[in-house]
Write a protein that holds these residues in place. Structure first.
Motif, PDB file in Angstrom:
ATOM      1  N   ASP A 213      29.610  36.369  34.382  1.00 41.38           N
ATOM      2  CA  ASP A 213      30.629  37.292  33.876  1.00 41.38           C
ATOM      3  C   ASP A 213      30.764  38.515  34.781  1.00 41.38           C
ATOM      4  O   ASP A 213      31.879  38.985  35.047  1.00 41.38           O
ATOM      5  N   GLU A 216      32.744  37.633  37.918  1.00 46.80           N
ATOM      6  CA  GLU A 216      34.176  37.547  37.630  1.00 46.80           C
ATOM      7  C   GLU A 216      34.780  38.934  37.448  1.00 46.80           C
ATOM      8  O   GLU A 216      35.918  39.187  37.871  1.00 46.80           O
ATOM      9  N   LYS A 217      34.023  39.831  36.848  1.00 46.69           N
ATOM     10  CA  LYS A 217      34.510  41.200  36.650  1.00 46.69           C
ATOM     11  C   LYS A 217      34.705  41.898  37.984  1.00 46.69           C
ATOM     12  O   LYS A 217      35.713  42.581  38.202  1.00 46.69           O
ATOM     13  N   LYS A 219      35.339  40.518  40.831  1.00 47.03           N
ATOM     14  CA  LYS A 219      36.465  39.918  41.535  1.00 47.03           C
ATOM     15  C   LYS A 219      37.822  40.316  40.946  1.00 47.03           C
ATOM     16  O   LYS A 219      38.851  40.125  41.596  1.00 47.03           O
ATOM     17  N   SER A 220      37.811  40.843  39.725  1.00 48.54           N
ATOM     18  CA  SER A 220      39.080  41.185  39.074  1.00 48.54           C
ATOM     19  C   SER A 220      39.370  42.685  39.072  1.00 48.54           C
ATOM     20  O   SER A 220      40.373  43.118  38.519  1.00 48.54           O
ATOM     21  N   THR A 221      38.484  43.465  39.670  1.00 51.12           N
ATOM     22  CA  THR A 221      38.669  44.911  39.652  1.00 51.12           C
ATOM     23  C   THR A 221      38.677  45.477  41.079  1.00 51.12           C
ATOM     24  O   THR A 221      38.299  44.823  42.035  1.00 51.12           O
ATOM     25  N   TYR A 224      37.644  44.886  45.004  1.00 54.05           N
ATOM     26  CA  TYR A 224      37.847  43.516  45.466  1.00 54.05           C
ATOM     27  C   TYR A 224      39.327  43.141  45.475  1.00 54.05           C
ATOM     28  O   TYR A 224      39.779  42.372  46.336  1.00 54.05           O
ATOM     29  N   THR A 225      40.100  43.691  44.544  1.00 51.90           N
ATOM     30  CA  THR A 225      41.521  43.356  44.466  1.00 51.90           C
ATOM     31  C   THR A 225      42.302  43.872  45.676  1.00 51.90           C
ATOM     32  O   THR A 225      43.432  43.435  45.910  1.00 51.90           O
TER      33      THR A 225
END
Length: 266
Positions: A213, A216-217, A219-221, A224-225
């Motif tokens: 988790d 994934e967090k 990679k979504s914030t 990293y974005t």
């Protein structure tokens, strides 16, 4: 009749499962730390070098415009109350009110300094980078408190040093720490050990989910974005043009507000 009776025939299977989970966990922790300490840091460095200076100027202009607008409000309030306008007193009020903005500006400068420092630091070769990851994963598996909850305080401190060395790409220190570590042995077969392994399996399952988790967090914030933006020259240029437009708009506002303040003080 023999005394060599296996009381728990699934013990070895359970033991192997726990060992595999430890290995998987060490790999996931390496992936997470690679994202946090290497990939995201590299993304930030690249972003600051490509767009950091114009972003800083745009935000600095925004802060200056907001401060001048607030200065107009304070001057007008004094006029409405027919009070004497002392600009030095108003500036003190503004310093207090805009302290948080100044702090953010200072943090942006710190980020730029860090990016410049990282850009000039020695880069590991591909072979050295592979060795760094391999050693770090070995250390994680042997010393990470989540995988090995019973480690001593000294071992925990050693792990902290390993994390810092990994962040800094300090291969020499990791080599030394890796030489000092070994995997924590799993318990041998007996009733209490079977219960212990069962509980450990459940604990590791929960921990694996938590690490997945967290990956994934990340990679979504942000940061990293920003990776996709930096990899596309057109998107990078569009971002630069957007920041330049913002800078122009606030620069124009600054000029307008300064003129209005001069009129108000006549």
């Amino acid at each position: 009749m023999t005394d060599n009776v296996i009381v728990f025939p699934d013990f070895e299977k359970l033991k192997n499962e726990v060992e595999k989970m430890r290995t998987e966990l060490s790999m996931l922790m390496l992936e997470r730390d690679e994202l946090q300490f290497v990939i995201c840091q590299n993304i930030e460095t690249e972003y600051m070098l490509k767009l950091g200076s114009i972003e800083y100027k745009a935000y600095e202009a925004q802060c200056a415009a907001l401060r001048l607008k607030r200065k107009m409000e304070l001057i007008q309030a004094k006029k409405n109350r027919q009070e004497k306008i002392i600009l030095s007193d108003i500036e003190e009020v503004l310093d207090t009110e805009f302290a948080k903005y100044q702090k953010l500006l200072d943090e942006q400068i710190d980020k730029m300094n860090d990016a410049l420092k990282r850009s000039k630091s020695d880069v590991l070769s591909d072979e050295e980078s592979k060795e760094l990851k391999k050693l770090y994963r070995k250390i994680v598996k042997a010393l990470h408190p989540d995988i090995n909850p019973d480690i001593s305080k000294a071992q925990a401190n050693l792990f902290d040093q390993a994390v810092q060395a990994y962040k800094n790409g300090d291969l020499g220190t990791l080599r030394i720490i890796a030489e000092m570590t070994g995997n924590t042995p799993l318990p041998e077969q007996h009733k209490d050990a079977f219960t212990q392994l069962t509980e450990e399996k459940e604990r590791l399952q929960n921990l694996l989910k938590s690490i997945r988790d967290s990956i994934e967090k990340i990679k979504s914030t942000y940061l990293y974005t920003m990776k996709e933006l930096l990899e596309d020259e057109n998107k990078t240029e569009q971002k630069r043009q957007e920041l330049e437009r913002i800078l122009r708009e606030y620069t124009e506002l600054i000029s307008i507000y300064k003129s209005k303040i001069e009129e108000m003080m006549r």
